[in-house]
Design a protein around this motif. Structure first.
Motif, PDB file in Angstrom:
ATOM      1  N   MET A   1     -58.139  15.836  -4.611  1.00  0.00           N
ATOM      2  CA  MET A   1     -58.357  14.481  -4.093  1.00  0.00           C
ATOM      3  C   MET A   1     -58.695  14.581  -2.606  1.00  0.00           C
ATOM      4  O   MET A   1     -58.044  15.322  -1.883  1.00  0.00           O
ATOM      5  N   PRO A   2     -59.691  13.841  -2.153  1.00  0.00           N
ATOM      6  CA  PRO A   2     -59.979  13.877  -0.721  1.00  0.00           C
ATOM      7  C   PRO A   2     -58.848  13.200   0.036  1.00  0.00           C
ATOM      8  O   PRO A   2     -58.107  12.401  -0.535  1.00  0.00           O
ATOM      9  N   PRO A 129     -49.892  12.432   1.257  1.00  0.00           N
ATOM     10  CA  PRO A 129     -48.589  13.115   1.230  1.00  0.00           C
ATOM     11  C   PRO A 129     -47.708  12.713   2.416  1.00  0.00           C
ATOM     12  O   PRO A 129     -46.483  12.628   2.284  1.00  0.00           O
ATOM     13  N   ARG A 153     -49.767  13.421  -6.261  1.00  0.00           N
ATOM     14  CA  ARG A 153     -50.091  14.771  -6.670  1.00  0.00           C
ATOM     15  C   ARG A 153     -51.001  14.780  -7.905  1.00  0.00           C
ATOM     16  O   ARG A 153     -51.915  15.585  -8.017  1.00  0.00           O
ATOM     17  N   TYR A 154     -50.738  13.898  -8.872  1.00  0.00           N
ATOM     18  CA  TYR A 154     -51.406  14.043 -10.158  1.00  0.00           C
ATOM     19  C   TYR A 154     -52.591  13.116 -10.368  1.00  0.00           C
ATOM     20  O   TYR A 154     -53.285  13.229 -11.367  1.00  0.00           O
ATOM     21  N   SER A 156     -55.415  13.095  -8.998  1.00  0.00           N
ATOM     22  CA  SER A 156     -56.679  13.834  -9.091  1.00  0.00           C
ATOM     23  C   SER A 156     -56.739  14.668 -10.367  1.00  0.00           C
ATOM     24  O   SER A 156     -57.813  14.865 -10.931  1.00  0.00           O
ATOM     25  N   LEU A 216     -34.928  14.945  -5.232  1.00  0.00           N
ATOM     26  CA  LEU A 216     -35.924  15.740  -4.533  1.00  0.00           C
ATOM     27  C   LEU A 216     -35.298  16.205  -3.222  1.00  0.00           C
ATOM     28  O   LEU A 216     -34.740  15.401  -2.502  1.00  0.00           O
ATOM     29  N   ALA A 218     -34.869  16.844   0.554  1.00  0.00           N
ATOM     30  CA  ALA A 218     -35.520  16.121   1.654  1.00  0.00           C
ATOM     31  C   ALA A 218     -36.495  17.041   2.369  1.00  0.00           C
ATOM     32  O   ALA A 218     -36.209  18.206   2.614  1.00  0.00           O
ATOM     33  N   GLY A 220     -38.378  18.672   5.326  1.00  0.00           N
ATOM     34  CA  GLY A 220     -37.910  18.953   6.680  1.00  0.00           C
ATOM     35  C   GLY A 220     -38.947  18.643   7.744  1.00  0.00           C
ATOM     36  O   GLY A 220     -39.463  19.538   8.389  1.00  0.00           O
TER      37      GLY A 220
END
Lengths: 251, 266
Positions: A1-2, A129, A153-154, A156, A216, A218, A220
């Motif tokens: 993904m761009p 992200p 994440r998914y 794309s 998840l 954390a 950093g």
């Protein structure tokens, strides 16, 4: 993904930590949305402030205008309002328009436009992200952050799968025009759903095998400094100042 | 010392499909074993048992002498590293670095230790340069090596790989092989890529219809044309396992138990 936007230059909003930008954007949009539609000149003030931010952010007017196309459905709805709303009417050439309808249309149009410009600014200066990291830093509920992170994440992977399916259909002479193609498209979507669902199960297995327990860890990343906050909060505070001024003048 | 021991393992899926019917397998410390078999032989099902993702219906699996069960499964998942066939299933975090850190962070390691593990694992697979990239921006070969790093960062005693060569171009295939050969830890490689098995694993077993039907030096198994044919396994066209001995196939990087393999052959 761009990347989510124009990330080539390291302009000042690019360098700000994502959580700071999210707070600034949401606060600005809140002030804009909560401003009464009258007097209209307040919104001119907002527009000037946002124009200054766009100009200095390095995002580029082209990007902003081309992405504003998402607003079209709202515009269509707003244009209808003066014709369908009731109340005192004003005559504009051959048209009899409802005055409250006109104000309602103005209210929707201007707030949607300004709100979208703010969102475009946020999206064009923050990679997807980083947005997730920002939300995590802002203590958005973990499960929502995880869902969002998985989507980032998914998306794309899933769109890539859809493109391959489309190409394979086209290669066998399929044209996706008209209602006759709908059953085929519906089945393709169904297949895509099943595949994505199964992938979800495999991803979960892979996460479990690395000791995932439902949380998840954390990320950093560095915390935002007070300098970052003071830069980012200039925008909502200026907008708020204009709102306060209009309220004081109208009093 | 036995790293992994599987005894009389059976498993049937909820729809009644029998995947495993009495699998016995022992893998020694530092040994590399290929699990060969056609599609649908139960290879992936066996793999999922090795770190407790599927619970044994009968029989058992032990890792470093410890039976896999509800009480030990959390510890076992840090001892057995599973590398899935599709890296897109394994790599789910926004950046390579965050993904490699996922396992060590789940183990509750301090942040400095996690960073050191991530750096070391990426270095081992030669992927340090892409640490801050998003997984979906990498090539399949790079993603597969990163997937291996995500498991190495957990410092597992045993590495289990599902079809590590699938869909790779020849160069990426060799790069993944180079990576695996230098790791020197117990490895179970599930594959139907026979030349890859020969290159990487001195020992192989054949899994067919849920049973181990052959177990021995990879070169000997691959030389037995009748055995391969019986279990729907085929060598690549023009490939002669005997010739690879002369050209020194994989010999520049000897496996830890290469000498044992040679003794077995003599």
């Amino acid at each position: 993904m761009p990347p989510a936007g124009d990330v080539s230059g390291a302009s000042w909003p690019r360098r700000l930590p994502p959580q700071v930008k999210i707070v600034a954007a949401v606060a600005t949009i809140l002030v804009i949305v909560l401003t009464p539609p009258r007097p209209p000149w307040v919104f001119l003030g907002y527009a000037l402030i946002l124009a200054a931010v766009v100009q200095s952010s390095g995002v580029g007017w082209r990007t902003v205008f081309s992405r504003m196309r998402v607003e079209v459905p709202f515009v269509a709805f707003a244009v209808l309002l003066p014709f369908i709303a009731t109340g005192p009417e004003v005559t504009l050439g051959p048209l009899e328009l409802s005055e409250p309808g006109l104000w309602a249309a103005w209210n929707i149009l201007i707030k949607a436009t300004l709100g979208i410009v703010v969102s475009i600014l946020l999206a064009a200066t923050t990679e997807a992200p980083d947005l997730v990291v920002g939300l995590q830093r802002l203590h958005v509920p973990d499960i929502l952050v995880q869902i969002l992170a998985a989507m980032v994440r998914y998306v794309s992977v899933v769109t890539g799968e859809w493109q391959r399916m489309s190409r394979a259909r086209a290669a066998r002479g399929f044209h996706g025009h008209g209602p006759r193609s709908w059953p085929v498209l519906a089945r393709s979507l169904g297949t895509l759903f099943i595949r994505s669902y199964e992938r979800g199960e495999r991803v979960h297995l892979a996460m479990l095998s690395r000791g995932y327990t439902g949380r998840l860890p954390a990320a950093g990343t560095a915390a935002a400094t007070s300098a970052d906050w003071s830069v980012a909060l200039v925008l909502p505070l200026t907008v708020l100042a204009v709102a306060a001024l209009s309220w004081w003048v109208a009093r | 010392m036995t790293a992994v021991e599987v005894r009389d393992l059976t498993y049937a899926y909820p729809d009644g499909t029998v995947a495993l019917q009495g699998v016995d397998l022992a893998v020694a410390d530092g040994e590399r074993v290929a699990v060969l078999g056609p599609n649908g032989a139960g290879k992936t099902t066996l793999m999922l048992h090795l770190n407790g993702l599927i619970e044994a219906q009968s029989g058992w699996v032990a890792v470093n002498g410890r039976r896999v069960g509800p009480a030990t499964v959390a510890a076992v998942r840090h001892e057995v590293g599973l590398v899935f066939q599709d890296p897109d299933d394994q790599l789910f975090m926004p950046t390579v670095r965050a993904d490699v850190a996922f396992g060590p962070m789940n183990a509750g390691l301090p942040e400095s230790e996690v960073a050191a593990r991530v750096a070391a694992a990426l270095d081992l697979v030669g992927m340090t340069d892409v640490a801050d990239r998003a997984p979906h921006h990498l090539s399949l070969g790079q993603r597969r090596r990163v997937a291996i790093a995500t498991v190495l960062a957990m410092d597992p005693a045993v590495l289990v790989l599902d079809e590590p060569s699938s869909n790779l171009d020849p160069a990426a295939r060799r790069e993944v092989a180079d990576t695996l050969l230098q790791l020197g830890r117990s490895t179970i490689m599930v594959t139907h890529d026979l030349s890859y098995a020969l290159q990487l694993c001195p020992r192989a077993v054949i899994l067919s219809e849920g049973r181990i039907v052959a177990d021995g030096p990879t070169r000997e198994l691959l030389a037995d044309a009748a055995l391969l044919a019986e279990h729907r396994l085929e060598l690549p066209y023009g490939f002669d396992p005997a010739l690879t001995d002369r050209v020194g196939f994989g010999a520049n990087r000897p496996a830890p138990d290469e000498s044992a393999d040679q003794q077995r052959r003599q």
